[in-house]
Structure formats: C-alpha cells, structure tokens
Design a protein around this motif. Structure first.
Motif, short mmCIF file in Angstrom:
data_model
loop_
_atom_site.label_atom_id
_atom_site.label_comp_id
_atom_site.label_asym_id
_atom_site.label_seq_id
_atom_site.Cartn_x
_atom_site.Cartn_y
_atom_site.Cartn_z
N GLY A 67 8.65 10.05 11.29
CA GLY A 67 7.88 10.65 10.96
C GLY A 67 6.41 9.87 11.17
N LEU A 68 6.50 8.80 12.18
CA LEU A 68 5.28 8.18 12.37
C LEU A 68 5.21 8.55 13.88
CD1 LEU A 68 6.13 6.11 10.20
CD2 LEU A 68 5.44 4.02 11.77
N ILE A 69 5.36 9.44 14.48
CA ILE A 69 5.65 10.01 15.61
C ILE A 69 5.09 11.22 15.26
CG2 ILE A 69 6.61 10.98 17.67
CD1 ILE A 69 9.28 10.08 16.95
N GLY A 70 3.43 11.32 16.09
CA GLY A 70 2.23 11.99 16.41
C GLY A 70 1.57 11.58 15.36
N ALA A 71 2.07 10.19 14.29
CA ALA A 71 0.67 9.85 13.37
C ALA A 71 -0.66 9.46 14.12
CB ALA A 71 1.42 9.13 12.58
N GLY A 72 -1.69 9.58 13.81
CA GLY A 72 -2.73 9.14 14.13
C GLY A 72 -3.50 7.77 13.17
N ASP A 92 9.38 -2.08 14.49
CA ASP A 92 9.33 -1.16 16.33
C ASP A 92 8.54 -0.65 15.94
OD1 ASP A 92 11.40 -3.90 17.09
OD2 ASP A 92 13.53 -2.98 16.53
N ALA A 93 9.06 0.18 14.55
CA ALA A 93 8.34 1.34 14.76
C ALA A 93 6.94 0.82 14.70
CB ALA A 93 8.22 2.48 13.49
N LEU A 94 6.48 0.29 13.72
CA LEU A 94 5.23 0.25 13.96
C LEU A 94 4.11 -0.06 15.06
CD1 LEU A 94 4.13 -1.43 10.61
CD2 LEU A 94 4.21 0.49 10.98
N VAL A 95 4.98 -1.00 15.91
CA VAL A 95 4.72 -1.50 17.50
C VAL A 95 4.42 -0.29 18.32
CG1 VAL A 95 5.38 -2.94 19.50
CG2 VAL A 95 5.62 -3.52 17.33
N ALA A 96 5.55 0.26 17.95
CA ALA A 96 5.25 1.30 18.94
C ALA A 96 4.19 2.61 18.81
CB ALA A 96 7.26 2.55 18.82
N ALA A 102 -1.85 4.86 17.44
CA ALA A 102 -2.31 4.58 16.34
C ALA A 102 -3.47 4.04 15.42
CB ALA A 102 -0.95 5.03 15.53
N GLN A 103 -4.20 4.26 14.54
CA GLN A 103 -4.56 3.32 13.75
C GLN A 103 -2.96 2.79 12.97
OE1 GLN A 103 -8.16 5.32 12.08
NE2 GLN A 103 -9.23 3.96 13.20
N ILE A 104 -3.71 1.00 12.40
CA ILE A 104 -2.18 0.78 11.68
C ILE A 104 -3.18 0.32 10.45
CG2 ILE A 104 0.10 -0.15 11.89
CD1 ILE A 104 0.27 1.60 13.90
N VAL A 105 -2.53 0.52 9.66
CA VAL A 105 -3.61 0.42 7.98
C VAL A 105 -2.10 -0.63 7.35
CG1 VAL A 105 -4.57 0.30 6.64
CG2 VAL A 105 -4.71 1.83 8.98
N GLY A 106 -3.02 -2.26 7.07
CA GLY A 106 -2.33 -3.04 6.01
C GLY A 106 -3.04 -3.29 4.67
N TYR A 112 0.74 -8.09 5.76
CA TYR A 112 2.13 -9.05 5.35
C TYR A 112 2.64 -8.31 6.91
CZ TYR A 112 2.15 -12.80 2.84
OH TYR A 112 0.80 -14.05 1.84
N VAL A 113 3.17 -6.88 6.43
CA VAL A 113 4.23 -6.47 7.39
C VAL A 113 3.13 -6.57 9.02
CG1 VAL A 113 5.26 -3.91 7.47
CG2 VAL A 113 4.69 -4.91 5.47
N LEU A 114 1.87 -5.87 8.94
CA LEU A 114 1.47 -6.30 10.28
C LEU A 114 1.82 -6.85 10.80
CD1 LEU A 114 0.28 -3.10 8.88
CD2 LEU A 114 -1.95 -4.06 10.20
N ALA A 115 1.83 -8.14 9.48
CA ALA A 115 1.25 -9.92 10.43
C ALA A 115 2.96 -10.22 10.70
CB ALA A 115 1.51 -10.85 9.80
N TYR A 116 4.20 -9.56 9.96
CA TYR A 116 5.49 -9.31 10.67
C TYR A 116 6.26 -9.28 11.81
CZ TYR A 116 6.69 -12.35 6.39
OH TYR A 116 7.49 -12.97 5.55
N ALA A 117 4.81 -8.00 12.59
CA ALA A 117 4.98 -7.35 13.64
C ALA A 117 5.09 -7.84 14.72
CB ALA A 117 4.32 -5.38 13.13
N GLY A 118 4.16 -8.49 14.48
CA GLY A 118 3.03 -9.44 15.39
C GLY A 118 1.97 -8.78 15.36
N LEU A 119 1.06 -7.98 14.74
CA LEU A 119 0.58 -7.02 15.38
C LEU A 119 -0.92 -7.55 15.56
CD1 LEU A 119 1.64 -3.92 14.08
CD2 LEU A 119 1.20 -4.36 16.33
N LEU A 120 -0.66 -8.74 14.48
CA LEU A 120 -1.88 -9.37 13.79
C LEU A 120 -2.36 -11.17 14.78
CD1 LEU A 120 -2.01 -8.42 9.74
CD2 LEU A 120 -3.45 -7.46 11.81
N GLU A 121 -1.43 -10.87 15.58
CA GLU A 121 -2.12 -12.67 16.44
C GLU A 121 -3.00 -12.01 16.86
OE1 GLU A 121 1.15 -14.18 18.46
OE2 GLU A 121 3.01 -14.24 17.11
N GLY A 122 -3.79 -14.12 17.21
CA GLY A 122 -5.12 -13.78 17.45
C GLY A 122 -6.14 -13.03 16.77
#
Length: 321
Positions: A67-72, A92-96, A102-106, A112-122
């Motif tokens: 369901g994340l496919i096509g989500a803005g 992996d789905a969040l990184v994709a 897509a905007q990713i919102v935590g 924490y989920v965004l951080a575990y995915a490595g999206l928030l480094e720096g």
C-alpha cells in the motif's frame, strides 16, 4: 481538481489508539466530507492485517506494505518499543518510498522507525521529550531537536509526543492545501491551527523538592517562604551555620545545582502557579517571585519554557484569562 494525495498510515500490533486515530482523522474524509483532499490507506506493518491494542481495539488494515506504492505521504503514527528494531521488510519499504519521493512522517515514537531505517542520519528530528536521552544514545548521528513540536528536514517529518501529532498533521495539510483549508480543519477539530512554543513548556523541570541533607531541606522551606527577597550566598551560608565555601559545596552536592540555578528554577515554577491560578499582573508576579520586573520575568520565562508568560497563562488557565 487534481487527484487526492495518497496517505499511507502504517499500523502495528500493540498500537496506540490515539496516535493511530490522529492521522486517520486528519487525512480521512470525516472532518472534510466531499473535499477529496487525501486518499487514506491503512497498511499493516506486521504480518497481521488486524493488529490489536492493549485497550482491546482492533484495526482492519486493507493493505500490507504494498500500500505504500504510490503514496505521497507515509506516516508511522507510533512505535511500540524503542528498543525493538522493526522488521526489515518495513524498513526496506520506507527506504523505497523515500527514494520514490514520498514524505516520510514519524509521529511521537514513530521517529524511532525512521531512525532504524537509516533515514535520519545527519538530519534534524523530534520525538517525545521523555525519550530524548534514549533516542540520542541509540542514534547519535541524528540531530535531535529537543524542543520542536515537529521538524521537517527535506520531507522527513517527525513530531514530539502525543498531541504534537495533531500539529504535525495540520502542518502537512497546510503544506499541501494552504492555510485556509488547514485553518478550517483546525476549527472543526477545535484546536489551534498552529501552536506557539515547543516541548519545553511541558517538560518536567528537574528541581529537587527535597534532598538527603536536612539543613538544605530546611533552607528550601525558608527560601520558598521568602522568594520575593534577595538572597546572598553569605547570608544563606550564615542561615545554615556554615562557611560560604562549605555551604556552596553542600548545596551543589545535595541538588546538582548552584544556588542561583535552584532559585531561578523555583521562582519560575512559582510564577507558573501564579499565572495559572491568579489574576495578578506580570509586574506583580515578578515582584512576588523575586524577579523584580515583568521584563526580567519574560526574559527568563521564555528562555526556560519557549513561550511568554502571557502565552502560558492563555494555555493553562481554564478561563483563558
């Protein structure tokens, strides 16, 4: 009318009903019927499509991670355990989704989920103030803003705890559809479209109420009864029957604060009480707590809590005086 923006809200077992309800309310069609501003998708982040909460609620998720496919916009409204690394397929789905733009919102502990995915480094981020030390220990490469209600770092959006999720979601509405729509939605929710100040106004200030030192405890009682008066180190040391050097060392050992730091914190705490419970003017409150003038009170109050005394009074007095 352009196609509605797809908002994927990811649900988990042991979810928090309030945190999950906030984005569903904002981005569903309940509050803005017929507007077709967003298309809401509930997506299961775990294997089960019917995650449950400790309170007995269940969610019927119509989508899995596809369901994340096509989500803005992809929203993680909460996370059940900061120490638990989410399943790799979710990360992996969040990184994709991020790579697709897509905007990713935590929201709250969803950060924490965004951080575990490595999206928030720096990058800058926010989370609930009670978990800041834990978060910084786990993710030292993330630049945690310890006061912001929400942070947007190039489409990676994170919020502070609980009700700050409302602020964050209204911000997203404002970003995509403008202030008029966001303000209309806020009025229907009976919440402000934008809140001044940050988390500092809600954080419990670590000012010791008592210590293991009986003399210092007696001094606390004396100071609280005489906050309006000036206090010198020499006079306080004499009151405790100590030398100045011994007194300053004992006070620091007992409280972890200098005398000046403790006094300022106690004066600001008392000013909060007076703002909430009295009709005194700012000058009178400043005089009663020993800060002399309203200007000095405002300066220290904003530095400590991120809002002015008047804003505090409006927020925390039941009659909105």
């Amino acid at each position: 009318m352009p196609n509605p923006i797809v908002v994927a809200v990811i649900t988990f077992d042991h979810f928090s009903p309030f945190h999950c309800a906030v984005p569903c309310l904002i981005f569903g069609d309940t509050m803005m019927p017929g507007a077709s501003l967003f298309e809401l998708r509930l997506c299961a982040g775990d294997a089960t499509r019917q995650p449950g909460s400790a309170q007995g609620f269940r969610i019927d998720a119509s989508h899995g991670l596809e369901g994340l496919i096509g989500a803005g916009i992809v929203i993680i409204p909460f996370w059940r355990d900061p120490a638990e690394r989410p399943a790799q397929p979710l990360l992996d789905a969040l990184v994709a989704a991020r790579s697709r733009g897509a905007q990713i919102v935590g929201l709250c502990l969803g950060t924490y989920v965004l951080a575990y995915a490595g999206l928030l480094e720096g990058r800058r981020a926010s989370t609930h103030w009670e978990f800041e030390q834990d978060f910084m220990g786990r993710f030292p490469a993330v630049r945690l803003d310890t006061n912001a209600l929400y942070v947007d770092d190039e489409g990676l959006i994170t919020s502070a705890g609980t009700a700050a999720g409302l602020d964050c979601c209204l911000y997203l509405v404002r970003e995509h559809h403008g202030s008029r729509i966001a303000n209309k939605l806020a009025r229907r929710l009976v919440v402000p479209p934008h809140r001044d100040g940050g988390q500092a106004q809600f954080i419990e200030q670590p000012v010791p109420a008592s210590t293991r030192d009986a003399r210092i405890n007696q001094l606390f009682d004396h100071l609280r009864m005489h906050l309006a008066e000036p206090h010198s180190l020499d006079a306080l040391a004499e009151h405790c029957l100590m030398s100045r050097r011994t007194f300053t060392r004992r006070f620091q050992q007992a409280t972890g604060l200098s005398v000046g730091e403790w006094l300022l914190a106690e004066r600001l705490r008392r000013s909060q009480e007076l703002l909430e419970t009295s009709g005194h003017s700012m000058d009178r409150i400043a005089e009663l707590v020993g800060l002399k003038t309203a200007a000095i009170l405002r300066q220290h109050f904003r530095a400590r809590f991120g809002v002015s005394p008047s804003e505090w009074r409006r927020s925390f007095r039941g009659d909105h005086a």
